[in-house]
Design a protein around this motif. Structure first.
Motif, mmCIF file in Angstrom:
data_model
loop_
_atom_site.group_PDB
_atom_site.id
_atom_site.type_symbol
_atom_site.label_atom_id
_atom_site.label_comp_id
_atom_site.label_asym_id
_atom_site.label_seq_id
_atom_site.Cartn_x
_atom_site.Cartn_y
_atom_site.Cartn_z
ATOM 1 N N VAL A 39 0.929 -1.384 -0.205
ATOM 2 C CA VAL A 39 0.095 -0.178 0.011
ATOM 3 C C VAL A 39 0.965 1.194 0.093
ATOM 4 O O VAL A 39 2.001 1.356 0.796
ATOM 5 C CB VAL A 39 -0.916 0.074 1.236
ATOM 6 C CG1 VAL A 39 -1.811 1.271 1.428
ATOM 7 C CG2 VAL A 39 -1.782 -1.220 1.288
ATOM 8 N N THR A 41 1.382 4.211 1.354
ATOM 9 C CA THR A 41 0.708 4.690 2.702
ATOM 10 C C THR A 41 0.845 6.175 2.587
ATOM 11 O O THR A 41 -0.023 6.825 3.325
ATOM 12 C CB THR A 41 1.796 4.284 3.785
ATOM 13 O OG1 THR A 41 3.033 4.414 3.523
ATOM 14 C CG2 THR A 41 1.520 2.912 4.269
ATOM 15 N N VAL A 44 -2.177 7.259 0.834
ATOM 16 C CA VAL A 44 -3.420 7.218 1.652
ATOM 17 C C VAL A 44 -3.407 8.414 2.673
ATOM 18 O O VAL A 44 -4.547 9.033 2.778
ATOM 19 C CB VAL A 44 -3.263 5.897 2.523
ATOM 20 C CG1 VAL A 44 -4.442 5.726 3.637
ATOM 21 C CG2 VAL A 44 -3.401 4.646 1.793
ATOM 22 N N TYR A 47 -4.358 11.556 0.835
ATOM 23 C CA TYR A 47 -5.801 11.422 0.617
ATOM 24 C C TYR A 47 -6.798 11.888 1.629
ATOM 25 O O TYR A 47 -7.662 12.691 1.731
ATOM 26 C CB TYR A 47 -6.180 10.225 -0.038
ATOM 27 C CG TYR A 47 -7.654 9.883 -0.206
ATOM 28 C CD1 TYR A 47 -8.484 10.620 -1.014
ATOM 29 C CD2 TYR A 47 -8.372 9.042 0.775
ATOM 30 C CE1 TYR A 47 -9.768 10.366 -1.021
ATOM 31 C CE2 TYR A 47 -9.652 8.839 0.772
ATOM 32 C CZ TYR A 47 -10.365 9.320 -0.118
ATOM 33 O OH TYR A 47 -11.808 9.307 -0.295
ATOM 34 N N THR A 133 -4.075 0.120 -2.576
ATOM 35 C CA THR A 133 -4.071 1.453 -1.947
ATOM 36 C C THR A 133 -5.338 2.071 -1.974
ATOM 37 O O THR A 133 -5.633 2.812 -0.894
ATOM 38 C CB THR A 133 -2.895 2.313 -2.997
ATOM 39 O OG1 THR A 133 -1.807 1.506 -2.920
ATOM 40 C CG2 THR A 133 -2.725 3.626 -2.601
ATOM 41 N N ALA A 136 -7.343 0.799 0.617
ATOM 42 C CA ALA A 136 -6.948 1.217 2.414
ATOM 43 C C ALA A 136 -7.469 2.723 2.151
ATOM 44 O O ALA A 136 -7.823 3.033 3.443
ATOM 45 C CB ALA A 136 -5.317 1.171 2.148
ATOM 46 N N LYS A 137 -7.411 3.434 1.200
ATOM 47 C CA LYS A 137 -8.107 4.657 1.269
ATOM 48 C C LYS A 137 -9.625 4.554 1.631
ATOM 49 O O LYS A 137 -9.998 5.526 2.516
ATOM 50 C CB LYS A 137 -8.225 5.454 0.039
ATOM 51 C CG LYS A 137 -6.539 5.945 -0.421
ATOM 52 C CD LYS A 137 -6.686 6.905 -1.831
ATOM 53 C CE LYS A 137 -5.337 7.013 -2.180
ATOM 54 N NZ LYS A 137 -5.434 7.588 -3.663
#
Lengths: 671, 139
Positions: A39, A41, A44, A47, A133, A136-137
């Protein structure tokens, strides 16, 4: 009444909080490369930084480390955060860590929202980095929305009864009971067999020291019986378990021995006169016992038991019993116990090769299991310690051993039972020492000898002349005239097929769960692992805890173990249990159902939903009332409530819906 | 472009969430279309959550809990079964019933969790986009 008080403070603080601005800090963990390797990070964090309410974001290599936690605490201070979102591993392992971390900064621990972007994202989408990714967001966004609606809760304290129940009187359970008894706590030790001792009582000698098993176990069994704090309940089973940590109500059934245990002296005069002979289970079916018998000479308690299934009611035993202990009409009795903690040391059984006829077992007389070999080898066994083969009672010269029977085999169990290499080496060695003219071949996949003294035992066996052949028999046949066993096996080190003839073939059967494990699993609400054995709370860091507070696991019921390992676990359980028994209190989750009396119409739909009888109807007011001490916080009643008067704290409708509505973002929703 | 469905899953804390964790620990790969919401018990999953999910962009909803008789709360999962079946009946009238599935996954069934997700994702892919969602987009 207490409930309404708590409720009012909750509402008050919630009111104050809702007028407050929600200031969220988001901490994204890379978990080394576990998350960071898949991911993005940074993306994330960037964002979510733009989402409403987010005041600060941070990316850490290891958020759970000292520096990671210090970062959270510092940012709480700097940015005056009142909600913390940690996007990392699983809340099942790390939620307590971060709850404690934010609580240190004066935040209510329930203001933490934990988002799982490792187990549920990076680890399972290893080759789809971009999609991982994006996922994860989404997950973090859901967490942020939920976090803003979180309300403060107080964990509650419950009193702990300082008595313990140990289920299973094998070596692990005995150790747990002894340790607790010696520390001064009252212990009930429940054993389903007529005597404590478990599997270890049946072994001849134990590796790597080749001590006589019963010689070292026997004194320990007596020690258990002598301990003033331990009450042994033999020939008994747990039938019901209710309640929770600190306060379990347990019903024990004492199966009928058909004799008064307080009158019986274990003199065995009854057995002498009993005319019925049945295969002796303690000797793995070799030899016979009577229908009324003492299970073995070192039994604790040393009392007879009448096997009613095989009794012909000739009453010879009743006449022989000088004390008149025998009672053919005796019924099972029951005891109700209230205990604070439960230690489950329910043991195992060895794999049964009979149904599949593995390596000819059950078809050919001279194929036996290692447990049967163990009993034959034992001086108190059916042959007085002479190894003879079942077909003609002759002493075998050529003995073959097959390892991994019921272990490391896709058709039975894939796991390694861990103890079979060692006990096979021990068995071969013992027979070789007793009768040097014998010839031994151990057929193995790999020889596994971890821990102190084990490799040395292996070397000793090699030096004694025990042969090791790396290969698994592909064909086992019996010579119809000699009853010898012919084995076809590939010697994978030499690269050739060997045809071997043995007088006796011994199967190293593995460790498997016994039939009773399902019952205890369901009674105690434990989890079972893929191998059918019980599961611990965490395989590395909480190996004797379970997910149920106040319930612990010891011995081979939670995976194959050798004796020192089982004993250590018994002690470990006692030590873990002492934390509760000594403090006499336990902290329980603050998550419960809560009634809003203004909305409740007293319809009573929720009452039958609760299996813990935690909801009572106030008949006068016609309002449901949740007893917090009994409520376990599942939320099933909340779902049933037609008016919305019931809510589950920390999992309120609004909190869950915040996640539901924000999971798949839509431009028009965002607008 | 192939259709990538949005799947929302409710996992009970004790069995299926732990099963999903185990799938992760074991690195069993499954499609990234799924988002998991943790609840304490499958019995906590309200029909309203499912309807809201279908309204808010989910193409499929997967509810998972402990196997019958293994429920941490004795029989929360039995209540879940009744509710999900009733919700399915209601959804049948809208032609959405195949978009809801109830599965039992224990804490040790990491492989099964991954398999269930793979299978459900495939099924929803075949069903195509949730029509409720289309209406919403066309608005």
């Amino acid at each position: 009444m207490n409930d309404t008080e708590t409720k009012s403070t909750e509402t008050k603080s919630a009111d104050v909080k809702s007028s407050d601005e929600k200031r969220v800090g988001v901490f994204v963990c890379e978990c080394g490369v576990n998350i960071g390797g898949v991911v993005n990070t940074k993306a994330v964090a960037d964002y979510v930084a733009a989402l409403p309410g987010v005041k600060v974001t941070s990316v850490n290599k290891f958020t759970c480390s000292d520096s990671g936690q210090a970062d959270i605490q510092q940012k709480i201070k700097e940015h005056n955060l009142n909600r913390v979102v940690v996007a990392a591993c699983s809340p099942k392992t790390h939620e307590p860590t971060f709850r404690a971390c934010i609580e240190e900064m004066g935040l209510n621990q329930y203001f933490l929202e934990f988002v799982n972007i490792r187990d549920h994202c990076s680890w399972i989408h290893m080759w789809e980095k971009e999609k991982a990714t994006e996922k994860a967001k989404d997950l973090v966004r859901m967490g942020i929305e939920r976090s803003k609606l979180l309300e403060p809760l107080e964990a509650s304290e419950v009193p702990v009864n300082d008595t313990a129940l140990v289920v299973g009187g094998g070596v692990a359970g005995m150790q747990a009971a002894l340790d607790l008894g010696d520390m001064g706590f009252k212990v009930y030790l429940v054993e389903k067999e007529p005597s404590i001792g478990g599997r270890m009582a049946r072994f001849d000698k134990v590796f790597p020291t080749n001590d006589c098993s019963i010689c070292i176990l026997g004194p320990k069994m007596v020690e258990v019986a002598r301990n003033k704090n331990i009450t042994i309940m033999s020939y008994s089973e747990v039938k019901e378990v209710e309640g929770f940590v600190g306060n379990f109500n347990v019903k024990i059934e004492h199966k009928s021995r058909y004799l008064d245990i307080n009158m019986c002296t274990g003199c065995a005069k009854c057995s002498e006169v009993c005319p019925v002979e049945v295969p002796y289970d303690f000797n793995e079916g070799f030899g016979t016992r009577k229908a009324i018998y003492v299970s073995f000479p070192q039994a604790v308690p040393l009392r007879a038991v009448l096997d009613m299934e095989n009794c012909i009611k000739c009453k010879a035993c009743a006449k022989a019993c000088e004390r008149g202990a025998i009672n053919y009409e005796m019924q099972p009795t029951y005891t109700d116990l209230n205990v604070g903690v439960i230690i489950a040391a329910v043991g195992f059984k060895t794999y049964d090769p009979e149904p599949r006829h593995d390596f000819g077992y059950g078809l050919y007389d001279n194929v036996i299991t290692a447990m049967e070999f163990e009993r034959l080898l034992n001086a108190a066994g059916p042959t007085g310690g002479h190894i003879v083969r079942p077909s003609d009672c002759k002493e075998p010269i050529r003995v073959g051993f097959v390892n991994c029977v019921g272990s490391r085999d896709k058709n039975t169990n894939i796991y390694c039972s861990g103890v079979c290499c060692m006990y096979t080496i021990k068995n071969a060695q013992l027979l070789k020492e007793k009768r040097p003219e014998t010839d031994h071949t151990i057929m193995y996949i790999d020889i596994r000898t971890p821990f102190r003294g084990y490799e040395e035992t292996y070397n000793r066996a090699r030096n004694l002349g025990v042969k090791f052949l790396r290969g698994r028999p592909v064909e086992v046949k019996e010579d119809p005239t000699t009853k010898n066993i012919c084995v076809r096996v590939e010697d994978t080190l030499a690269g050739e097929i060997r045809n071997l003839e043995f007088d006796l073939l011994v199967l190293a059967t593995g460790v498997v769960p016994h039939e009773g494990i399902n019952q205890i699993q369901q009674l105690l609400k434990l989890s079972k692992a893929a191998d059918g054995l019980l599961m611990e709370a965490h395989p590395k860091l909480r190996p004797v805890d379970t997910t149920i507070d106040g319930v612990y696991l010891a011995g081979a019921a939670s995976g194959p173990k050798d004796i020192p390992y089982a004993v250590s676990q018994g002690s470990a359980c006692a030590s873990r249990a002492t934390i509760l028994l000594k403090n006499r209190k336990a902290i329980t989750e603050g998550i419960t159902a809560v009634v809003d009396p203004d909305v409740c119409v007293g319809c009573g739909v929720c009452l039958p939903m609760c299996p813990f009888q935690a909801i009572k109807m106030d008949e006068k007011e016609k309002k449901a009332n949740v007893m917090k001490a009994l409520c376990k916080g599942c939320g099933t009643c909340v779902t049933a409530c037609p008016t919305g008067a019931l809510e589950q704290s920390h999992f309120k409708n609004s909190q869950i819906l915040a996640q539901v509505k924000n999971v798949f973002k839509f431009p028009e929703v965002a607008a | 472009m192939t259709f990538e469905p949005n799947i929302l899953s409710f996992c009970c804390n004790w069995c299926s969430y732990a099963g999903a964790d185990l799938a992760g620990v074991s690195r069993f790969q499954y499609p990234p279309n799924i988002r998991i919401i943790r609840v304490m018990c499958s019995g906590r999953v309200e029909p309203a959550f499912i309807l809201e999910a279908l309204k808010n962009g989910a193409d499929g909803v997967l509810v998972t809990g402990c196997h019958i008789r293994d429920c941490h709360y004795i029989e929360g999962n039995k209540n879940a079964e009744i509710r999900i079946n009733n919700t399915k009946k209601a959804l049948e009238k809208l032609g959405l019933d195949k978009r809801l599935r109830l599965e039992w996954v224990s804490a040790s069934e990491g492989a099964r969790f991954a398999e269930v997700v793979r299978d459900f994702t495939e099924e929803i892919k075949k069903l195509g986009q949730n029509p409720v969602k289309e209406v919403k987009i066309n608005e």
